[in-house]
Design a protein around this motif. Structure first.
Motif, short mmCIF file in Angstrom:
data_model
loop_
_atom_site.label_atom_id
_atom_site.label_comp_id
_atom_site.label_asym_id
_atom_site.label_seq_id
_atom_site.Cartn_x
_atom_site.Cartn_y
_atom_site.Cartn_z
N VAL A 51 0.84 -1.20 0.00
CA VAL A 51 0.00 0.00 0.00
C VAL A 51 0.87 1.25 0.00
N ASP A 52 1.90 1.26 0.86
CA ASP A 52 2.78 2.43 0.94
C ASP A 52 3.55 2.64 -0.36
N LEU A 53 4.04 1.56 -0.95
CA LEU A 53 4.82 1.69 -2.19
C LEU A 53 3.94 2.10 -3.36
N ARG A 54 2.72 1.57 -3.40
CA ARG A 54 1.81 1.98 -4.48
C ARG A 54 1.50 3.48 -4.38
N ALA A 55 1.37 3.98 -3.18
CA ALA A 55 1.10 5.41 -3.01
C ALA A 55 2.24 6.24 -3.59
N VAL A 56 3.46 5.81 -3.34
CA VAL A 56 4.63 6.53 -3.87
C VAL A 56 4.64 6.48 -5.40
N LEU A 57 4.39 5.30 -5.94
CA LEU A 57 4.46 5.12 -7.39
C LEU A 57 3.30 5.79 -8.11
N THR A 58 2.11 5.73 -7.52
CA THR A 58 0.93 6.31 -8.18
C THR A 58 1.12 7.80 -8.43
N GLN A 59 1.74 8.48 -7.50
CA GLN A 59 1.95 9.92 -7.67
C GLN A 59 2.82 10.23 -8.88
N ALA A 60 3.65 9.27 -9.29
CA ALA A 60 4.56 9.47 -10.43
C ALA A 60 4.09 8.72 -11.67
N GLY A 61 2.91 8.10 -11.60
CA GLY A 61 2.44 7.33 -12.73
C GLY A 61 3.13 5.99 -12.87
N GLY A 62 3.65 5.47 -11.76
CA GLY A 62 4.39 4.21 -11.80
C GLY A 62 3.53 3.02 -11.40
N THR A 63 4.16 1.84 -11.41
CA THR A 63 3.45 0.58 -11.16
C THR A 63 4.23 -0.29 -10.19
N LEU A 64 3.53 -0.89 -9.24
CA LEU A 64 4.12 -1.87 -8.34
C LEU A 64 3.80 -3.27 -8.81
N ILE A 65 4.82 -4.11 -8.92
CA ILE A 65 4.68 -5.52 -9.25
C ILE A 65 5.06 -6.31 -8.01
N VAL A 66 4.30 -7.34 -7.68
CA VAL A 66 4.57 -8.13 -6.47
C VAL A 66 5.21 -9.45 -6.86
N ALA A 67 6.33 -9.78 -6.25
CA ALA A 67 6.99 -11.06 -6.49
C ALA A 67 6.18 -12.18 -5.86
N GLY A 68 5.82 -13.18 -6.66
CA GLY A 68 5.01 -14.29 -6.18
C GLY A 68 3.61 -14.23 -6.77
N PRO A 69 2.83 -15.29 -6.59
CA PRO A 69 1.51 -15.37 -7.22
C PRO A 69 0.43 -14.52 -6.57
N ASP A 70 0.66 -14.05 -5.35
CA ASP A 70 -0.34 -13.23 -4.64
C ASP A 70 -0.08 -11.75 -4.96
N PRO A 71 -0.99 -11.08 -5.67
CA PRO A 71 -0.75 -9.68 -6.05
C PRO A 71 -0.96 -8.68 -4.92
N LEU A 72 -1.30 -9.17 -3.73
CA LEU A 72 -1.49 -8.30 -2.57
C LEU A 72 -2.46 -7.17 -2.88
N ASP A 73 -3.61 -7.55 -3.40
CA ASP A 73 -4.70 -6.62 -3.69
C ASP A 73 -4.38 -5.70 -4.87
N GLY A 74 -3.36 -6.04 -5.63
CA GLY A 74 -3.05 -5.30 -6.84
C GLY A 74 -3.38 -6.12 -8.07
N ASP A 75 -2.67 -5.86 -9.17
CA ASP A 75 -3.00 -6.53 -10.42
C ASP A 75 -1.76 -6.88 -11.23
N ALA A 76 -0.61 -7.03 -10.54
CA ALA A 76 0.64 -7.33 -11.25
C ALA A 76 1.52 -8.23 -10.40
#
Length: 207
Positions: A51-76
């Motif tokens: 959640v914290d990293l997505r907030a940082v990336l969203t402000q810059a138009g970036g994307t968080l990818i999660v290592a492993g099969p669980d996207p942690l409520d995301g989509d990557a």
């Protein structure tokens, strides 16, 4: 959209400061793709970090990818070579590959990493390293865009990977261990921006 340019892999155990702060510094330096590792954390802690990293990336138009099969409520997600197969049905799927046989198993993945290109301090003894020539050969065999990974710390190494056909480079220690993550990220992203990948998602046919 698939990852391109400089992609940052996290490792809070080697980061020279709070992980979110280090990532924020890298984002200020031009990084727009981050892969959250930290697989040893309980899911709840890892999800909160996401959640914290997505907030940082969203402000810059970036994307968080999660290592492993669980996207942690995301989509990557970014998956290991060992599985799962088929990949989970999420918006963006990457996979770690190291050899032609693993590339041949790909199905619906959107991109891959190929590693290690050079010896890496993060995984000493892991390899043998591909070096640019082998990297180029595997990129030609890949049905999807390739990020080069492993031991990439210098502008010259970024240039070599792009010249081999990589659409981006995945880095860990160069930024995580940096006293100034913003400056390091800016240098590497600037070098990438001056190069044009020779190949993209259209590999040469192989027999």
């Amino acid at each position: 959209m698939t990852p391109r340019g400089v992609v940052l892999l996290t490792d809070r155990l080697v980061a020279r400061g709070d992980l979110v702060d280090v990532v924020a510094g890298a984002v200020r330096g031009g990084v727009r793709w981050v892969v959250l590792r930290e697989k040893d954390l309980p899911r709840a802690e890892r999800a909160a970090l996401a959640v914290d990293l997505r907030a940082v990336l969203t402000q810059a138009g970036g994307t968080l990818i999660v290592a492993g099969p669980d996207p942690l409520d995301g989509d990557a997600v970014h998956l290991p070579a060992a599985g799962p197969y088929p990949p989970p049905a999420v918006g963006l799927v990457g996979r770690s590959c190291h050899a032609a046989a693993e590339l041949a198993r790909l199905g619906t993945e959107d991109y891959v990493t190929l590693s290690p290109v050079w010896p890496t301090r993060s995984k000493p003894g892991y390899g043998p390293p591909l070096r640019p020539d082998k990297l180029r050969d595997l990129i030609r065999r890949s049905p999807v865009p390739v990020l080069a990974l492993g031991g990439i710390e210098t502008p010259e190494q970024v240039t070599a990977c792009v010249d081999a056909g990589a659409v981006g480079v995945a880095v860990l220690g160069a930024v995580m261990r940096a006293a100034d993550p913003t400056a390091v990220a800016a240098t590497l992203t600037r070098v990438f921006a001056t190069r044009t990948p020779i190949t993209d998602a259209s590999p040469e046919e192989t027999t």
